[in-house]
Enzyme design. Structure first.
Site, PDB file in Angstrom:
ATOM      1  N   ARG A 382     -57.602  11.265 -84.268  1.00  0.00           N
ATOM      2  CA  ARG A 382     -58.279  11.937 -83.169  1.00  0.00           C
ATOM      3  C   ARG A 382     -57.722  11.420 -81.835  1.00  0.00           C
ATOM      4  O   ARG A 382     -57.879  10.242 -81.523  1.00  0.00           O
ATOM      5  CB  ARG A 382     -59.799  11.686 -83.214  1.00  0.00           C
ATOM      6  CG  ARG A 382     -60.466  12.164 -84.501  1.00  0.00           C
ATOM      7  CD  ARG A 382     -60.582  13.669 -84.562  1.00  0.00           C
ATOM      8  NE  ARG A 382     -61.022  14.134 -85.872  1.00  0.00           N
ATOM      9  CZ  ARG A 382     -62.285  14.305 -86.209  1.00  0.00           C
ATOM     10  NH1 ARG A 382     -63.245  14.027 -85.338  1.00  0.00           N
ATOM     11  NH2 ARG A 382     -62.595  14.737 -87.407  1.00  0.00           N
ATOM     12  N   GLU A 384     -58.683  11.431 -78.890  1.00  0.00           N
ATOM     13  CA  GLU A 384     -59.754  11.469 -77.909  1.00  0.00           C
ATOM     14  C   GLU A 384     -59.780  10.157 -77.142  1.00  0.00           C
ATOM     15  O   GLU A 384     -59.817   9.085 -77.749  1.00  0.00           O
ATOM     16  CB  GLU A 384     -61.099  11.698 -78.604  1.00  0.00           C
ATOM     17  CG  GLU A 384     -61.174  13.026 -79.342  1.00  0.00           C
ATOM     18  CD  GLU A 384     -62.471  13.161 -80.126  1.00  0.00           C
ATOM     19  OE1 GLU A 384     -63.157  12.123 -80.305  1.00  0.00           O
ATOM     20  OE2 GLU A 384     -62.793  14.269 -80.559  1.00  0.00           O
ATOM     21  N   ARG A 390     -68.186   3.222 -81.066  1.00  0.00           N
ATOM     22  CA  ARG A 390     -68.250   3.898 -82.366  1.00  0.00           C
ATOM     23  C   ARG A 390     -67.110   4.870 -82.609  1.00  0.00           C
ATOM     24  O   ARG A 390     -67.112   5.577 -83.617  1.00  0.00           O
ATOM     25  CB  ARG A 390     -69.588   4.618 -82.515  1.00  0.00           C
ATOM     26  CG  ARG A 390     -69.804   5.794 -81.573  1.00  0.00           C
ATOM     27  CD  ARG A 390     -71.101   6.494 -81.909  1.00  0.00           C
ATOM     28  NE  ARG A 390     -71.200   7.808 -81.279  1.00  0.00           N
ATOM     29  CZ  ARG A 390     -72.054   8.745 -81.650  1.00  0.00           C
ATOM     30  NH1 ARG A 390     -72.865   8.515 -82.668  1.00  0.00           N
ATOM     31  NH2 ARG A 390     -72.097   9.913 -81.040  1.00  0.00           N
ATOM     32  N   HIS A 391     -66.129   4.948 -81.692  1.00  0.00           N
ATOM     33  CA  HIS A 391     -65.014   5.876 -81.847  1.00  0.00           C
ATOM     34  C   HIS A 391     -63.689   5.133 -82.054  1.00  0.00           C
ATOM     35  O   HIS A 391     -63.452   4.091 -81.446  1.00  0.00           O
ATOM     36  CB  HIS A 391     -64.884   6.780 -80.615  1.00  0.00           C
ATOM     37  CG  HIS A 391     -65.958   7.813 -80.521  1.00  0.00           C
ATOM     38  ND1 HIS A 391     -67.095   7.636 -79.788  1.00  0.00           N
ATOM     39  CD2 HIS A 391     -66.061   9.046 -81.091  1.00  0.00           C
ATOM     40  CE1 HIS A 391     -67.862   8.711 -79.890  1.00  0.00           C
ATOM     41  NE2 HIS A 391     -67.259   9.582 -80.675  1.00  0.00           N
ATOM     42  N   GLU A 533     -74.628   9.300 -86.192  1.00  0.00           N
ATOM     43  CA  GLU A 533     -74.036  10.243 -87.147  1.00  0.00           C
ATOM     44  C   GLU A 533     -72.950   9.559 -87.981  1.00  0.00           C
ATOM     45  O   GLU A 533     -72.088   8.866 -87.456  1.00  0.00           O
ATOM     46  CB  GLU A 533     -73.438  11.421 -86.386  1.00  0.00           C
ATOM     47  CG  GLU A 533     -72.672  12.405 -87.259  1.00  0.00           C
ATOM     48  CD  GLU A 533     -71.435  12.948 -86.554  1.00  0.00           C
ATOM     49  OE1 GLU A 533     -70.410  13.105 -87.229  1.00  0.00           O
ATOM     50  OE2 GLU A 533     -71.509  13.187 -85.338  1.00  0.00           O
ATOM     51  N   SER A 536     -70.536  14.832 -90.898  1.00  0.00           N
ATOM     52  CA  SER A 536     -70.703  16.159 -90.323  1.00  0.00           C
ATOM     53  C   SER A 536     -70.157  17.172 -91.328  1.00  0.00           C
ATOM     54  O   SER A 536     -69.072  16.979 -91.883  1.00  0.00           O
ATOM     55  CB  SER A 536     -69.950  16.269 -88.993  1.00  0.00           C
ATOM     56  OG  SER A 536     -70.162  17.526 -88.403  1.00  0.00           O
ATOM     57  N   ARG A 584     -67.589   3.831 -89.947  1.00  0.00           N
ATOM     58  CA  ARG A 584     -68.894   3.954 -89.307  1.00  0.00           C
ATOM     59  C   ARG A 584     -70.021   3.738 -90.312  1.00  0.00           C
ATOM     60  O   ARG A 584     -71.064   3.165 -89.975  1.00  0.00           O
ATOM     61  CB  ARG A 584     -69.030   5.318 -88.633  1.00  0.00           C
ATOM     62  CG  ARG A 584     -70.174   5.367 -87.643  1.00  0.00           C
ATOM     63  CD  ARG A 584     -70.286   6.703 -86.932  1.00  0.00           C
ATOM     64  NE  ARG A 584     -69.215   6.942 -85.979  1.00  0.00           N
ATOM     65  CZ  ARG A 584     -69.141   8.009 -85.199  1.00  0.00           C
ATOM     66  NH1 ARG A 584     -70.083   8.939 -85.273  1.00  0.00           N
ATOM     67  NH2 ARG A 584     -68.129   8.160 -84.359  1.00  0.00           N
TER      68      ARG A 584
END
Length: 610
Positions: A382, A384, A390-391, A533, A536, A584
């Site tokens: 990712r 991002e 948490r990322h 979360e 998903s 996670r």
């Protein structure tokens, strides 16, 4: 005068002058200058020759009668007498010599024993290069228990600490997440020499050693070791590999329990703060800079053994339900889902990217290729720029996809079973590991229900609204509100683990099946642990025209997903699935505040090494 002989001759000449002056009893004032000159010459003589000046020996005058007596030959009787005296003297000298040599030999042997000369029970070993194997048998440190008392064992591990106490040495040996104390004291017979004790105490931390010793039960438990009820009386101590670089931090500091609880949400800056209790602790960034050392701590050894077990339990649960493990490509021609940035690259002159999930290919496998039930464990990328707790830019995805008959609840039932299987399995099979983590990072056991609690997105929003928290039914759920909802659910339903379905369609990927009754909603769901979360998923669109419509809505170029869309044109099964973030899950199960603690070698926007 430049030679020693010339200087010596001059000294002799002046000496004669002084001698005459003394004989004539002249005052010293008259010959003092000669004396000073002679002393100066003697100094010069030493500079030239390197030796002090000494007058030549004078020949002893012998009187005439003595000369005659010496010239007379001794009688036979005197010869015999002298011979006996010489023999007795020689015997005495020989005895003294032998006694002296024996004394020197004993002192030398004693000194050599103290220095360890000739001893083979300690020291550095030769490089291990897979020479012919021996019949040695090593015992794991975790197996050292009081039942082995009195038995000799061979163990290997890292030297965590070593210290000298009087004539003894104490060493804490660690292997994986287990440790034991070894002791050795200097003995009178020098089997344990002073040199050996000093070698044990002086070996650099984290060196790898082999220890042979006898297992004993101490009077008091050894608090610094995991094997508290035993210690090893060392008889042999050999270094297998010695540390050659300074330690960036002490393992004692790296193993120290947390001081307070960090926030597990929000931005992560990497800033290292001093502990409130004043004790030294190793910051997260320093740990990651030297990750290969940080991973040696018992807590980290346990975290990643638990993480390994999660992967095993995930596979085991799905394979027992008829799933097939697949391996999909990580280089693809277009983004695997809309709304997220991807890492782009040049693929032989064509644009490509790293897969953000195996989404499209696992759908092909389950719905279009006849496998019906598939799963995969693999890397997810990712791009991002999210510097949060948490990322990650790369993490391990646990993905599952399956055909359904009527409703996506069929998928939810499988996921619920998988998670409960994982939670039960960790609590049953990782008890030691959980305690090692808890010692350094205290946490409360995860509370979960069987079957798993299910609420709708609308119900979740109402719970927030009833608590005075603003949350729209068609708005995306923020991280803060997720956390708040988790706390509310825990208080109301008594569980840390639940899932929520019927999310707004506007916040889900293009391939998500719309809700049949409300076009603003979707047949999607998320799973949560402690208000964050961890999964998903959704029922997927298996009808090509609807898939194209949703792709256009997200402005996804159709040519980038043409093969994906085409795969549904030859008969596709209704299906659904989801993706789980392994790191996670472990982070939240253990109540850890930062996902970097559960990633072997984290990749975030600011870190790409080691």
């Amino acid at each position: 005068m430049s030679t020693g002989e010339e200087i010596a001759a001059k000294i002799k000449e002046i000496g004669e002058i002084i001698k005459i002056a003394k004989a004539e009893k002249k005052p010293i004032e008259e010959w003092n200058s000669s004396l000073q000159e002679m002393l100066g010459l003697k100094g010069k003589y030493k500079e030239v020759t390197g030796q002090d000046f000494k007058p030549p020996p004078t020949e002893k005058k012998v009187s005439e009668p003595q000369q005659q007596q010496q010239q007379q030959a001794p009688s036979d009787k005197n010869k015999e007498k002298k011979a006996k005296k010489a023999a007795v003297k020689a015997a005495k000298e020989e005895k003294k010599k032998l006694q002296r040599e024996e004394r020197e030999r004993r002192e030398r042997e004693k000194a050599e024993k103290l220095a360890g000369v000739g001893q083979d029970n300690f020291g550095d070993t030769k490089l291990i290069q897979s020479n012919p194997a021996t019949n040695k048998v090593w015992t794991d440190i975790r197996d050292l228990k009081p039942a082995l008392a009195g038995k000799e064992v061979l163990i290997r591990g890292h030297v965590q600490t070593s210290r000298l106490v009087g004539k003894g040495a104490f060493v804490l040996l660690r292997s994986s997440l287990y440790s034991v104390q070894g002791v050795c004291f200097e003995t009178k017979d020098s089997d344990i020499s002073n040199a050996m004790v000093k070698y044990v105490a002086g070996l650099s931390q984290e060196s790898v050693v082999d220890i042979v010793g006898t297992v004993t039960v101490p009077d008091q438990p050894i608090d610094s070791a995991t094997q508290k009820m035993v210690e090893v009386q060392i008889t042999s101590f050999h270094c297998i590999n010695k540390t050659s670089a300074p330690m960036p931090f002490l393992m004692e500091d790296a193993c120290r329990p947390d001081c307070g609880k960090e926030n597990d949400v929000g931005a992560y800056t990497g800033e290292e703060k001093e502990s409130e209790d004043g004790l030294v602790r190793v910051g997260q960034e320093t740990r990651l800079d030297y990750r290969w050392i940080d991973l040696r701590t018992p807590a980290n050894q346990s975290i990643f053994r638990i993480e390994s077990m999660v992967g095993h339990l995930f596979r085991d649960a799905l394979m027992k339900k008829g799933f097939v493990e697949i391996h999909t490509p990580k280089i693809i021609g277009g983004a695997s889902e809309g709304g997220s940035e991807c890492f782009t690259l040049d693929y032989f002159g064509k644009p490509a990217c790293l897969a953000m999930s195996p989404q499209l290919h696992k759908q092909m496998g389950a719905a279009c290729s006849g496998f019906e039930r598939v799963f995969e464990t693999g890397p997810v990328f990712r791009a991002e720029n999210s510097n949060t707790r948490r990322h990650l830019c790369e993490f391990t995805g646990l993905d599952m996809e399956m055909a359904i008959h009527e409703h996506y609840d069929e998928v939810l039932e499988v996921f619920s079973h998988v998670f409960i299987n994982i939670f039960d399995g960790l609590n049953e099979r990782c008890k030691d590991e959980l305690e090692r983590v808890r010692e350094q990072h205290p946490f409360e056991d995860l509370v979960y229900l069987n079957p798993t609690l299910k609420i709708s997105y609308k119900e979740g929003c109402k719970l927030l609204n009833d608590a005075g928290i603003e949350q729209g039914e068609y708005d995306d759920l923020s991280t803060t509100n997720e956390k708040r909802l988790g706390n509310i659910v825990k208080e109301k339903y008594g569980t840390d683990f639940f899932f929520m379905d019927k999310y707004p369609l506007s916040v889900r990927p293009f391939y998500t099946m719309p809700d049949p009754e409300n076009p603003k909603l979707s047949n999607s769901y998320d799973f949560f642990i402690r208000g964050q979360e961890i999964l998903s998923g959704a029922q997927r669109i298996h009808e090509p025209d609807l898939l194209i419509e949703r792709a256009k809505h997200w402005d996804i170029p159709l040519d980038a997903i043409q093969s994906y869309v085409d795969s549904f044109r030859n008969g596709a099964l209704p299906h659904g699935g989801g993706g789980i973030g392994l790191e996670r899950v472990v982070m939240l199960f253990l109540g850890l505040p930062n996902i970097r603690k559960t990633s072997w070698f984290p990749r975030d926007p600011k870190r790409i090494a080691p």
